[in-house]
Design a protein around this motif. Structure first.
Motif, PDB file in Angstrom:
ATOM      1  N   PRO A 228     -28.007 -18.566  25.338  1.00 41.06           N
ATOM      2  CA  PRO A 228     -27.970 -17.522  24.800  1.00 41.06           C
ATOM      3  C   PRO A 228     -26.887 -16.028  25.868  1.00 41.06           C
ATOM      4  CG  PRO A 228     -29.855 -18.763  24.358  1.00 41.06           C
ATOM      5  CD  PRO A 228     -29.492 -18.717  25.578  1.00 41.06           C
ATOM      6  N   GLY A 229     -25.994 -15.957  25.423  1.00 44.36           N
ATOM      7  CA  GLY A 229     -25.365 -14.844  25.695  1.00 44.36           C
ATOM      8  C   GLY A 229     -23.957 -14.976  26.785  1.00 44.36           C
ATOM      9  N   TRP A 230     -24.086 -16.478  26.978  1.00 45.17           N
ATOM     10  CA  TRP A 230     -22.954 -16.888  28.021  1.00 45.17           C
ATOM     11  C   TRP A 230     -22.127 -16.078  27.702  1.00 45.17           C
ATOM     12  CZ3 TRP A 230     -19.277 -19.298  29.064  1.00 45.17           C
ATOM     13  CH2 TRP A 230     -18.556 -19.816  30.431  1.00 45.17           C
ATOM     14  N   ARG A 231     -21.566 -15.853  28.664  1.00 43.34           N
ATOM     15  CA  ARG A 231     -19.857 -15.585  28.328  1.00 43.34           C
ATOM     16  C   ARG A 231     -18.858 -15.848  29.851  1.00 43.34           C
ATOM     17  NH1 ARG A 231     -17.670 -11.696  24.880  1.00 43.34           N
ATOM     18  NH2 ARG A 231     -16.187 -10.771  26.057  1.00 43.34           N
ATOM     19  N   HIS A 232     -17.403 -16.892  29.204  1.00 43.95           N
ATOM     20  CA  HIS A 232     -16.792 -16.878  30.251  1.00 43.95           C
ATOM     21  C   HIS A 232     -16.242 -15.700  31.114  1.00 43.95           C
ATOM     22  CE1 HIS A 232     -13.007 -18.871  31.277  1.00 43.95           C
ATOM     23  NE2 HIS A 232     -13.786 -19.254  32.029  1.00 43.95           N
ATOM     24  N   SER A 233     -16.505 -16.344  32.362  1.00 46.16           N
ATOM     25  CA  SER A 233     -16.208 -15.095  33.261  1.00 46.16           C
ATOM     26  C   SER A 233     -15.444 -15.274  34.362  1.00 46.16           C
ATOM     27  CB  SER A 233     -17.205 -14.875  34.180  1.00 46.16           C
ATOM     28  OG  SER A 233     -17.244 -13.452  34.737  1.00 46.16           O
ATOM     29  N   PRO A 234     -13.812 -15.567  34.111  1.00 38.41           N
ATOM     30  CA  PRO A 234     -13.007 -16.164  35.064  1.00 38.41           C
ATOM     31  C   PRO A 234     -12.712 -15.810  36.491  1.00 38.41           C
ATOM     32  CG  PRO A 234     -11.891 -15.346  32.905  1.00 38.41           C
ATOM     33  CD  PRO A 234     -12.752 -15.452  33.098  1.00 38.41           C
ATOM     34  N   ALA A 235     -13.136 -14.219  36.860  1.00 41.79           N
ATOM     35  CA  ALA A 235     -12.924 -13.656  37.630  1.00 41.79           C
ATOM     36  C   ALA A 235     -13.851 -14.159  38.265  1.00 41.79           C
ATOM     37  CB  ALA A 235     -13.674 -11.665  37.556  1.00 41.79           C
ATOM     38  N   GLN A 236     -14.507 -14.827  38.330  1.00 41.79           N
ATOM     39  CA  GLN A 236     -15.016 -15.485  39.689  1.00 41.79           C
ATOM     40  C   GLN A 236     -14.676 -16.814  40.454  1.00 41.79           C
ATOM     41  OE1 GLN A 236     -19.112 -17.052  38.559  1.00 41.79           O
ATOM     42  NE2 GLN A 236     -20.354 -15.361  37.201  1.00 41.79           N
ATOM     43  N   ILE A 237     -13.743 -17.058  40.287  1.00 37.93           N
ATOM     44  CA  ILE A 237     -12.816 -17.840  40.611  1.00 37.93           C
ATOM     45  C   ILE A 237     -12.429 -17.310  41.646  1.00 37.93           C
ATOM     46  CG2 ILE A 237     -10.395 -19.054  39.895  1.00 37.93           C
ATOM     47  CD1 ILE A 237     -12.713 -20.175  38.273  1.00 37.93           C
ATOM     48  N   LEU A 238     -12.504 -16.342  42.744  1.00 36.68           N
ATOM     49  CA  LEU A 238     -11.676 -15.944  43.186  1.00 36.68           C
ATOM     50  C   LEU A 238     -12.989 -15.813  44.550  1.00 36.68           C
ATOM     51  CD1 LEU A 238     -10.027 -12.641  42.413  1.00 36.68           C
ATOM     52  CD2 LEU A 238      -9.201 -14.996  42.910  1.00 36.68           C
ATOM     53  N   GLU A 239     -14.636 -16.587  43.467  1.00 35.65           N
ATOM     54  CA  GLU A 239     -15.254 -16.325  44.062  1.00 35.65           C
ATOM     55  C   GLU A 239     -15.228 -17.989  45.420  1.00 35.65           C
ATOM     56  OE1 GLU A 239     -19.125 -15.603  43.099  1.00 35.65           O
ATOM     57  OE2 GLU A 239     -17.919 -14.345  42.299  1.00 35.65           O
ATOM     58  N   HIS A 240     -15.314 -18.091  46.926  1.00 33.82           N
ATOM     59  CA  HIS A 240     -15.176 -19.016  47.567  1.00 33.82           C
ATOM     60  C   HIS A 240     -15.350 -20.295  46.716  1.00 33.82           C
ATOM     61  CE1 HIS A 240     -14.193 -21.422  51.393  1.00 33.82           C
ATOM     62  NE2 HIS A 240     -15.256 -21.746  51.692  1.00 33.82           N
ATOM     63  N   ARG A 241     -16.963 -19.982  46.065  1.00 29.38           N
ATOM     64  CA  ARG A 241     -17.142 -21.592  45.926  1.00 29.38           C
ATOM     65  C   ARG A 241     -16.080 -22.513  45.205  1.00 29.38           C
ATOM     66  NH1 ARG A 241     -20.538 -17.716  43.556  1.00 29.38           N
ATOM     67  NH2 ARG A 241     -20.254 -17.944  41.342  1.00 29.38           N
ATOM     68  N   HIS A 242     -15.516 -21.475  44.710  1.00 31.15           N
ATOM     69  CA  HIS A 242     -14.484 -21.988  43.412  1.00 31.15           C
ATOM     70  C   HIS A 242     -13.531 -21.954  43.992  1.00 31.15           C
ATOM     71  CE1 HIS A 242     -17.710 -21.484  40.527  1.00 31.15           C
ATOM     72  NE2 HIS A 242     -17.840 -19.979  40.949  1.00 31.15           N
ATOM     73  N   LYS A 243     -12.970 -21.158  44.503  1.00 28.90           N
ATOM     74  CA  LYS A 243     -11.799 -20.735  45.053  1.00 28.90           C
ATOM     75  C   LYS A 243     -11.063 -21.895  45.909  1.00 28.90           C
ATOM     76  CE  LYS A 243     -10.078 -17.892  47.352  1.00 28.90           C
ATOM     77  NZ  LYS A 243      -9.956 -16.530  48.230  1.00 28.90           N
TER      78      LYS A 243
ATOM     79  N   GLU B  66     -21.948 -21.252  48.681  1.00 27.52           N
ATOM     80  CA  GLU B  66     -22.269 -21.946  47.411  1.00 27.52           C
ATOM     81  C   GLU B  66     -23.421 -21.565  47.596  1.00 27.52           C
ATOM     82  OE1 GLU B  66     -21.262 -23.814  44.510  1.00 27.52           O
ATOM     83  OE2 GLU B  66     -19.568 -24.865  46.016  1.00 27.52           O
ATOM     84  N   THR B  67     -23.588 -20.059  46.624  1.00 27.47           N
ATOM     85  CA  THR B  67     -24.566 -18.662  46.424  1.00 27.47           C
ATOM     86  C   THR B  67     -25.420 -19.197  45.544  1.00 27.47           C
ATOM     87  OG1 THR B  67     -23.112 -17.344  44.800  1.00 27.47           O
ATOM     88  CG2 THR B  67     -23.111 -17.078  47.467  1.00 27.47           C
ATOM     89  N   VAL B  68     -24.905 -19.546  44.350  1.00 25.40           N
ATOM     90  CA  VAL B  68     -25.740 -20.509  43.429  1.00 25.40           C
ATOM     91  C   VAL B  68     -27.013 -21.244  43.834  1.00 25.40           C
ATOM     92  CG1 VAL B  68     -26.758 -21.201  40.773  1.00 25.40           C
ATOM     93  CG2 VAL B  68     -23.984 -19.928  42.003  1.00 25.40           C
ATOM     94  N   ARG B  69     -25.861 -22.681  44.150  1.00 25.13           N
ATOM     95  CA  ARG B  69     -26.891 -23.327  44.919  1.00 25.13           C
ATOM     96  C   ARG B  69     -27.717 -23.087  45.971  1.00 25.13           C
ATOM     97  NH1 ARG B  69     -24.799 -28.558  43.016  1.00 25.13           N
ATOM     98  NH2 ARG B  69     -22.712 -28.330  42.124  1.00 25.13           N
TER      99      ARG B  69
END
Length: 219
Positions: free
Chosen positions: A181-196, A81-84
């Motif tokens: 501000p400027g946030w954009r959806h980055s679905p490629a992050q789904i492949l990172e463990h915390r999401h996958k 969980e890299t962000v946490r």
């Protein structure tokens, strides 16, 4: 009576230190609480503690925060969980600067509040998980073997489903831009463990669906 009260205080601070004795997860707290206890044990009268206390109580608060967030770091590292984990590092990087109980509270709450925004923006990319059934529906509509008179109806439904994906992405980005501000959806992050790890599907299937999803929403 005063001697009895002094002995009760000595017993209290001794027990505070002993509760962490032998616990490797709370070694900072044990050290800090032991120093505080020693200060109390050296008092001949209760009033002496006022001059012997210094910032030892603050050091105990700092030590407890360090122990707790080191434990969280260990857990978040194991879970990738890299962000946490980043939030924990922010707390630990600044907590030593605290000079008062209010400083401790402010330091931790500031890092946690900023961290909550980072976590929310990161987890917003899990929109893909919720759209999975729409991707399946599109595939069914486009590939179903039906009489020719129904083919256009199903293709229209497929296009409507694709449109809903685009609209959902636009709504997500517009909403999150109010927070970052400027946030954009980055679905490629789904492949990172915390999401996958939250998906019950095999990697190959996830990548296949993700490729379709990114193509439909142009991300």
């Amino acid at each position: 009576m005063s001697n009895l009260l002094l002995e009760e205080y000595k017993a209290y601070y001794s027990l505070r230190a002993k509760r962490f004795d032998g616990n490797a997860n709370y070694k900072n707290s044990f050290e800090a609480e032991s120093v505080l206890s020693e200060a109390m044990q050296g008092c001949d009268v209760l009033e002496d503690f006022k001059t012997r206390l210094g910032d030892k109580n603050i050091k105990c608060g700092i030590a407890l925060i360090k122990d707790k967030y080191e434990l969280r770091k260990k857990h978040y590292s194991e879970m990738q969980e890299t962000v946490r984990l980043e939030v924990c590092n922010d707390v630990l990087a600044n907590i030593e600067e605290a000079k008062s109980a209010n400083d401790i509270i402010t330091s931790v709450s500031t890092a946690e509040t900023e961290g909550l925004l980072k976590i929310a923006m990161d987890e917003a990319n899990r929109e893909f998980h919720g759209e999975w059934f729409i991707l399946d529906r599109i595939e069914v509509y486009e590939n179903a073997e039906v009489p020719s008179e129904y083919k256009n109806v199903l293709l229209e439904k497929a296009n409507e489903a694709k449109k809903s994906l685009v609209e959902g992405n636009s709504f997500l980005e517009d909403s999150n831009n109010d927070w970052q501000p400027g946030w954009r959806h980055s679905p490629a992050q789904i492949l990172e463990h915390r999401h996958k790890r939250l998906s019950p599907y095999q990697d190959e299937h996830i990548k296949e669906q993700l490729s379709k999803y990114r193509n439909y929403i142009n991300r």
